[in-house]
Structure formats: structure tokens, C-alpha cells
Design a protein around this motif. Structure first.
Motif, PDB file in Angstrom:
ATOM      1  N   ASP A 117       0.825  -1.214   0.000  1.00 54.11           N
ATOM      2  CA  ASP A 117       0.000   0.000   0.000  1.00 54.11           C
ATOM      3  C   ASP A 117       0.857   1.261   0.000  1.00 54.11           C
ATOM      4  OD1 ASP A 117       0.943  -0.462   2.577  1.00 54.11           O
ATOM      5  OD2 ASP A 117      -0.801   0.441   3.554  1.00 54.11           O
ATOM      6  N   ALA A 118       2.154   1.123  -0.238  1.00 56.20           N
ATOM      7  CA  ALA A 118       3.088   2.245  -0.075  1.00 56.20           C
ATOM      8  C   ALA A 118       2.795   3.389  -1.042  1.00 56.20           C
ATOM      9  CB  ALA A 118       4.517   1.758  -0.280  1.00 56.20           C
ATOM     10  N   HIS A 119       3.006   4.613  -0.542  1.00 57.96           N
ATOM     11  CA  HIS A 119       2.963   5.808  -1.384  1.00 57.96           C
ATOM     12  C   HIS A 119       3.827   6.885  -0.754  1.00 57.96           C
ATOM     13  CE1 HIS A 119      -0.072   7.766   1.300  1.00 57.96           C
ATOM     14  NE2 HIS A 119      -0.524   6.534   1.436  1.00 57.96           N
ATOM     15  N   TYR A 120       4.037   7.955  -1.466  1.00 55.83           N
ATOM     16  CA  TYR A 120       4.981   9.006  -1.069  1.00 55.83           C
ATOM     17  C   TYR A 120       4.559   9.676   0.231  1.00 55.83           C
ATOM     18  CZ  TYR A 120       8.050  13.071  -1.632  1.00 55.83           C
ATOM     19  OH  TYR A 120       9.003  14.035  -1.444  1.00 55.83           O
ATOM     20  N   GLY A 121       5.538   9.977   1.085  1.00 57.90           N
ATOM     21  CA  GLY A 121       5.283  10.693   2.333  1.00 57.90           C
ATOM     22  C   GLY A 121       6.453  11.600   2.663  1.00 57.90           C
ATOM     23  N   SER A 390       5.799  -7.492   9.253  1.00 57.08           N
ATOM     24  CA  SER A 390       4.897  -6.367   8.993  1.00 57.08           C
ATOM     25  C   SER A 390       3.988  -6.688   7.816  1.00 57.08           C
ATOM     26  CB  SER A 390       5.700  -5.099   8.672  1.00 57.08           C
ATOM     27  OG  SER A 390       6.686  -4.838   9.643  1.00 57.08           O
ATOM     28  N   ALA A 391       2.898  -5.913   7.705  1.00 54.91           N
ATOM     29  CA  ALA A 391       1.988  -6.002   6.565  1.00 54.91           C
ATOM     30  C   ALA A 391       1.473  -4.596   6.265  1.00 54.91           C
ATOM     31  CB  ALA A 391       0.826  -6.947   6.871  1.00 54.91           C
ATOM     32  N   SER A 392       0.672  -4.457   5.215  1.00 57.81           N
ATOM     33  CA  SER A 392       0.137  -3.140   4.879  1.00 57.81           C
ATOM     34  C   SER A 392      -0.815  -2.658   5.973  1.00 57.81           C
ATOM     35  CB  SER A 392      -0.599  -3.189   3.539  1.00 57.81           C
ATOM     36  OG  SER A 392      -1.891  -3.744   3.694  1.00 57.81           O
ATOM     37  N   HIS A 393      -1.043  -1.341   6.017  1.00 62.09           N
ATOM     38  CA  HIS A 393      -1.978  -0.808   7.022  1.00 62.09           C
ATOM     39  C   HIS A 393      -3.313  -0.446   6.388  1.00 62.09           C
ATOM     40  CE1 HIS A 393      -1.327   3.140   5.355  1.00 62.09           C
ATOM     41  NE2 HIS A 393      -1.788   3.810   6.394  1.00 62.09           N
ATOM     42  N   GLY A 394      -3.451  -0.698   5.094  1.00 63.60           N
ATOM     43  CA  GLY A 394      -4.698  -0.407   4.408  1.00 63.60           C
ATOM     44  C   GLY A 394      -4.525  -0.651   2.922  1.00 63.60           C
ATOM     45  N   ALA A 395      -5.406  -0.050   2.131  1.00 63.93           N
ATOM     46  CA  ALA A 395      -5.301  -0.190   0.679  1.00 63.93           C
ATOM     47  C   ALA A 395      -4.213   0.721   0.126  1.00 63.93           C
ATOM     48  CB  ALA A 395      -6.640   0.128   0.024  1.00 63.93           C
ATOM     49  N   GLY A 396      -4.025   1.876   0.741  1.00 66.60           N
ATOM     50  CA  GLY A 396      -3.061   2.851   0.244  1.00 66.60           C
ATOM     51  C   GLY A 396      -3.678   3.747  -0.817  1.00 66.60           C
ATOM     52  N   ARG A 397      -3.154   4.955  -0.927  1.00 65.99           N
ATOM     53  CA  ARG A 397      -3.723   5.932  -1.851  1.00 65.99           C
ATOM     54  C   ARG A 397      -3.315   5.644  -3.288  1.00 65.99           C
ATOM     55  NH1 ARG A 397      -6.351  10.044   0.718  1.00 65.99           N
ATOM     56  NH2 ARG A 397      -6.730  10.922  -1.350  1.00 65.99           N
ATOM     57  N   LEU A 398      -4.295   5.754  -4.184  1.00 59.69           N
ATOM     58  CA  LEU A 398      -4.067   5.677  -5.624  1.00 59.69           C
ATOM     59  C   LEU A 398      -3.914   7.080  -6.191  1.00 59.69           C
ATOM     60  CD1 LEU A 398      -4.025   3.881  -8.191  1.00 59.69           C
ATOM     61  CD2 LEU A 398      -6.506   4.198  -8.320  1.00 59.69           C
ATOM     62  N   GLU A 431     -11.210  11.746   0.131  1.00 57.40           N
ATOM     63  CA  GLU A 431     -11.345  10.441   0.771  1.00 57.40           C
ATOM     64  C   GLU A 431     -12.317   9.536   0.016  1.00 57.40           C
ATOM     65  OE1 GLU A 431      -9.693   8.962   3.182  1.00 57.40           O
ATOM     66  OE2 GLU A 431      -8.362  10.688   3.124  1.00 57.40           O
ATOM     67  N   ALA A 432     -12.643   9.885  -1.204  1.00 57.86           N
ATOM     68  CA  ALA A 432     -13.544   9.062  -2.011  1.00 57.86           C
ATOM     69  C   ALA A 432     -12.950   7.670  -2.210  1.00 57.86           C
ATOM     70  CB  ALA A 432     -13.781   9.724  -3.358  1.00 57.86           C
ATOM     71  N   PRO A 433     -13.790   6.661  -2.296  1.00 57.08           N
ATOM     72  CA  PRO A 433     -13.285   5.295  -2.495  1.00 57.08           C
ATOM     73  C   PRO A 433     -12.380   5.164  -3.716  1.00 57.08           C
ATOM     74  CG  PRO A 433     -15.622   5.251  -1.950  1.00 57.08           C
ATOM     75  CD  PRO A 433     -15.255   6.687  -2.144  1.00 57.08           C
ATOM     76  N   MET A 434     -12.671   5.917  -4.765  1.00 59.17           N
ATOM     77  CA  MET A 434     -11.886   5.825  -6.001  1.00 59.17           C
ATOM     78  C   MET A 434     -10.467   6.378  -5.838  1.00 59.17           C
ATOM     79  SD  MET A 434     -15.234   6.781  -6.288  1.00 59.17           S
ATOM     80  CE  MET A 434     -15.862   8.091  -7.314  1.00 59.17           C
ATOM     81  N   ALA A 435     -10.193   7.076  -4.740  1.00 61.90           N
ATOM     82  CA  ALA A 435      -8.859   7.613  -4.498  1.00 61.90           C
ATOM     83  C   ALA A 435      -7.918   6.569  -3.897  1.00 61.90           C
ATOM     84  CB  ALA A 435      -8.945   8.826  -3.562  1.00 61.90           C
TER      85      ALA A 435
END
Length: 466
Positions: A117-121, A390-398, A431-435
């Protein structure tokens, strides 16, 4: 009680001229030290002077001990990049991979892993796991320290939510508070033992944080924080929750340490960047040694923020369960944006940072959410060495928040929610599901990391916003 020691007494003992003398004299004024005889005080000071490094982890004497040691060089070069494991590489943006590779060049880095679920931070990417040698990196922990998921399962039929949608929505609105800086009105404040924690007095930075913490106890922030009711489907008979296979009503919350965690993160990141001067691409990965006074202060403040975040969830659930007049059958809770002292598979002691990553040690339970219209999953960790357990904490942002606001429309999102039978109170286009990424693809990328015990499907959601 001892007569008061003076600066000359410490100079005669061997203390060098400078701030160490003033710090030591101030420490002797604390109640526990004033009770000592003068001989006992001198003996204690002698031990600090003889071996200051052993007192760097002592909150009482860490400042004095640090003042007795020579100042370290602050300019630090990056090392050769160490290898790390990546899960779900096809779904991870290049920016997050670049950040992880930079983190793997730190001289204090021992091992790392990147979740699907990784993305930039900032600093470490969201979804990054980093093991370091006796060092803690505030921005590898994150700004929302100890942000966590908590799920309670109630013995209520699935039709409860469909038949009482308005009533449950009002329940959420009446018993939760959302928003950046949002607090309870004075007559509505909640209480918890965490507000009496000694760290509020022992750590200098925290001494003026208690009142704000008391105001915000049991509240939630903005962004992706939520409290929602939905349907829990237990699918594994050996689920460790003591629940028969079947469908239940669940209450899931996602919230963190509020202003307490954010102010702690920003304060100690600034100090780390002053003390640990890294090249520009790595500056947000500045660390604090756990053998330093500042490192010990941050560690104490981080753990307090963790206890405070847990207390916030506890109070949210207490209010809602009381309104439901129902006790939960089972609970699952896990947190991310934190650092743990752990032993790696090769036996090395490490500080393991999980920024937007869920602990998944062998047998450890957790909840990994999807989006408002996609299920989350109740999981049991497998303790995989490659992912540092460890595992993901969610779906992660698209989509980034900016992109989601620019590309998505209010009517489109509302139609999407309605198609899935989801009632939303608050929330925004960001925070839309499609995001968000496809949670099923994310879960498929970590089959070796967790076992799925069941799922949670949101139905009535409360987030920040009108």
C-alpha cells in the motif's frame, strides 16, 4: 535532608566548567534527590561524572550526562544502499520507492521492507518499514504517532444497520468529534488514566501539553480518520477471536494521537535535523540516538502518544457501546506510525519503524481496512522475516488528495456510495473510495505475510466534515 551543594563542590568533584554544573544542581532539587544526604548526593554525582554514557538513557540525568560528553560531529554522509524486500511492486509509485532507497542508505539502517500500500510521504514513505541500530527517526514514525485501527464486534443481526440507519447515524454524530484542532466543550470532556501519566511532567516538552490532550481525548482528526458501523463476516473457524463463523455488526475506528502526537513529531524532527545534518534528499530522515537525552525524551513522548491514541479509541467505544446498550463480543486493535524495540531474524537488536505498516508478528491479530466501499480484513500475522514481521496498514492511496479533488465530482462519489449501500456523514472528495488502491490486489500481494480470518464491510460512516 542534605545541606545544599554548590557549584564549587561539583568543581572539586571534577565537573568541568559549563552547563553540566547548573544542570546537575537543578536535578538535585528534585524531591527524590533532596532526600539524600550530602555524601549520597556526591556519590551519585561521582557516578554520573565517571561514566556519563550509562546515564544517557536516564530521564533524570540524561541532560547532565550529555553535557559532560563532547559534542558529536553533525554532518553525516549516506552509505551504500542496503537491500530490502518489496511487496506488490506493481502498485507502488516511483516516488515511494526512491524514498525507501534513500532510507536504506542511512548509516544507522539495518534492514527494511516496503508494503504493497506504499505511497509518497515525508521522510520514510507511507508503507515503509525500517530497522535501525539504536536510533529513532521521528519522520519514520510519522506525524500522527500511533495512529491505529480498532474493531469491536457486537452480537447484533445484520438487519440492525439496515433498519436503523438514521438512528445509528445520529449515534455517530452525537458521540464523536472530528477535525483538525477539534476538541470537546469543557462540560463534555472525557477522562482516562493516561492523563495522569508521569511523562507529562518528566519530559520538559510535554509539560504544557496536558490541557490540550485533555480537551481532545476521545476525538478524531481530519483526513482519513473515521468511525463507522458495518458488517463483520468471520470466515475462519480458528479465528482466535472466539467467534463462530457467521455475520455480525462491527464498529471500526481509525484515529491517532491528535495534537499531542503532531506537536511531538514536529518538535523532535526539528531537533533531529539540527543534530543530524544529512544530505538534502535525506534530511527528513534525521535521527536521534537512543543513547542521547533528546532521543530518550522523544522515546518517552512517543510512547505516551501511543497510550493516548489507544485511550482515544477506548473512549470512543465506551461512549458508543453505552449508547448501544451492548457489550462487544470481541475486539481487535493494532497501530502503525510507531517504533518498537525488536530482535531481527538474524538476532540483531533493532528499532523497527512502521510508518503506515501493521505489525504482523506470528499470531498477532490486526485489521487492514479497504475503503468506504471495499472490505477491510481481519488478519493474523505470520511473522515473515522478509517484511520485518509487517503487513500493509490499508489499501493505500491511488490518487493524491489534490488529484482526487480535481478529478472527482461530488455527484459521482455520492452515486458510487449509494450503489454500495453506504451512508456517509462528512467526508470529502479526497477520501472518495476511487482515491484508493484495490484492496484485493494489495491483499494478494501479502499472502505470505498474513492469514485472513474475516472481513469488515462499511455501511454507516462518520468522517470530518459537515
Amino acid at each position: 535532608m542534605a545541606s545544599q551543594l554548590r557549584g564549587n563542590d561539583l568543581r572539586q568533584l571534577g565537573f568541568p566548567e559549563g552547563r553540566a554544573i547548573g544542570l546537575a544542581l537543578a536535578q538535585l532539587q528534585r524531591k527524590e534527590h533532596k532526600r539524600l544526604t550530602q555524601a549520597e548526593q556526591l556519590a551519585l554525582l561521582g557516578r554520573v561524572l565517571a561514566n556519563p554514557t550509562t546515564f544517557l538513557a536516564d530521564l533524570a540525568w540524561s541532560h547532565t550526562a550529555a553535557a559532560l560528553l563532547p559534542a558529536p560531529s553533525r554532518h553525516i554522509a549516506l552509505a551504500e544502499r542496503k537491500p530490502y524486500a518489496t511487496f506488490g511492486a506493481d502498485y507502488i509509485e516511483a516516488g515511494a520507492i526512491h524514498q525507501m532507497e534513500t532510507a536504506m542508505k542511512l548509516p544507522v539502517t539495518l534492514a527494511g521492507a516496503l508494503m504493497p500500500d506504499a505511497h509518497y510521504g515525508y521522510g520514510l514513505p507511507i508503507g515503509g518499514v525500517l530497522a535501525t541500530d539504536n536510533a529513532v527517526i521521528p519522520y519514520a514514525v510519522g506525524v500522527d504517532i500511533s495512529c491505529r485501527m480498532a474493531l469491536s464486534v457486537f452480537d447484533l443481526p445484520a438487519k440492525f444497520l439496515a433498519q436503523r440507519t438514521q438512528e445509528v447515524g445520529k449515534l455517530l454524530l452525537d458521540n464523536t468529534r472530528f477535525g483538525s484542532g477539534r476538541a470537546w466543550e469543557r462540560g463534555q470532556r472525557l477522562d482516562h488514566a493516561v492523563l495522569a501519566d508521569d511523562a507529562f511532567r518528566a519530559v520538559p516538552f510535554l509539560k504544557n501539553k496536558l490541557d490540550k490532550a485533555a480537551e481532545q481525548l476521545g476525538t478524531s482528526g481530519s483526513g482519513n480518520h473515521f468511525v463507522e458501523f458495518g458488517l463483520v463476516d468471520i470466515t475462519d473457524p480458528a479465528n482466535d477471536l472466539g467467534l463462530p463463523v457467521g455475520q455480525y455488526v462491527g464498529l471500526l475506528s481509525h484515529s491517532g494521537s491528535r495534537g499531542l502526537g503532531a506537536s511531538t513529531a514536529n518538535h523532535y524532527t526539528a531537533l533531529a535535523m539540527e543534530q543530524c545534518m544529512l544530505p538534502a534528499e535525506a534530511k527528513h530522515l534525521a535521527w536521534l540516538g537512543l543513547d542521547t537525552e533528546t532521543g530518550q525524551e522523544y522515546w518517552a513522548a512517543m510512547n505516551l502518544a501511543g497510550d493516548y491514541a489507544s485511550a482515544c479509541h477506548n473512549q470512543i467505544y465506551r461512549c458508543l457501546a453505552k449508547a448501544l446498550v451492548d457489550k462487544p463480543l470481541a475486539k481487535v486493535e493494532n497501530h502503525h506510525n510507531f517504533a518498537w524495540r525488536e530482535t531481527l531474524a538474524d538476532g540483531r537488536a533493532a528499532v523497527v519503524h512502521r510508518k503506515g505498516a501493521t505489525p504482523a508478528g506470528a499470531g498477532v491479530l490486526g485489521i487492514i481496512p479497504g475503503s468506504m466501499t471495499a472490505p477491510g480484513f481481519i488478519v493474523r500475522g505470520r511473522g515473515a522475516a522478509a517484511s520485518l514481521a509487517s503487513a500493509s496498514h490499508g489499501a493505500g492511496r491511488l490518487m493524491s488528495r489534490t488529484r482526487a479533488k480535481a478529478e472527482l465530482g461530488e455527484a459521482e462519489v455520492r452515486q458510487h456510495l449509494a450503489a454500495y449501500g453506504v451512508t456517509l456523514h462528512g467526508g470529502g472528495l479526497d477520501e472518495a473510495p476511487m482515491a484508493y488502491k484495490n484492496i484485493h490486489q494489495v491483499m494478494a500481494s501479502q499472502l505470505d505475510l498474513v492469514d485472513v480470518l474475516g472481513s469488515f464491510t462499511p455501511k454507516i460512516v462518520r468522517m470530518d466534515g459537515a
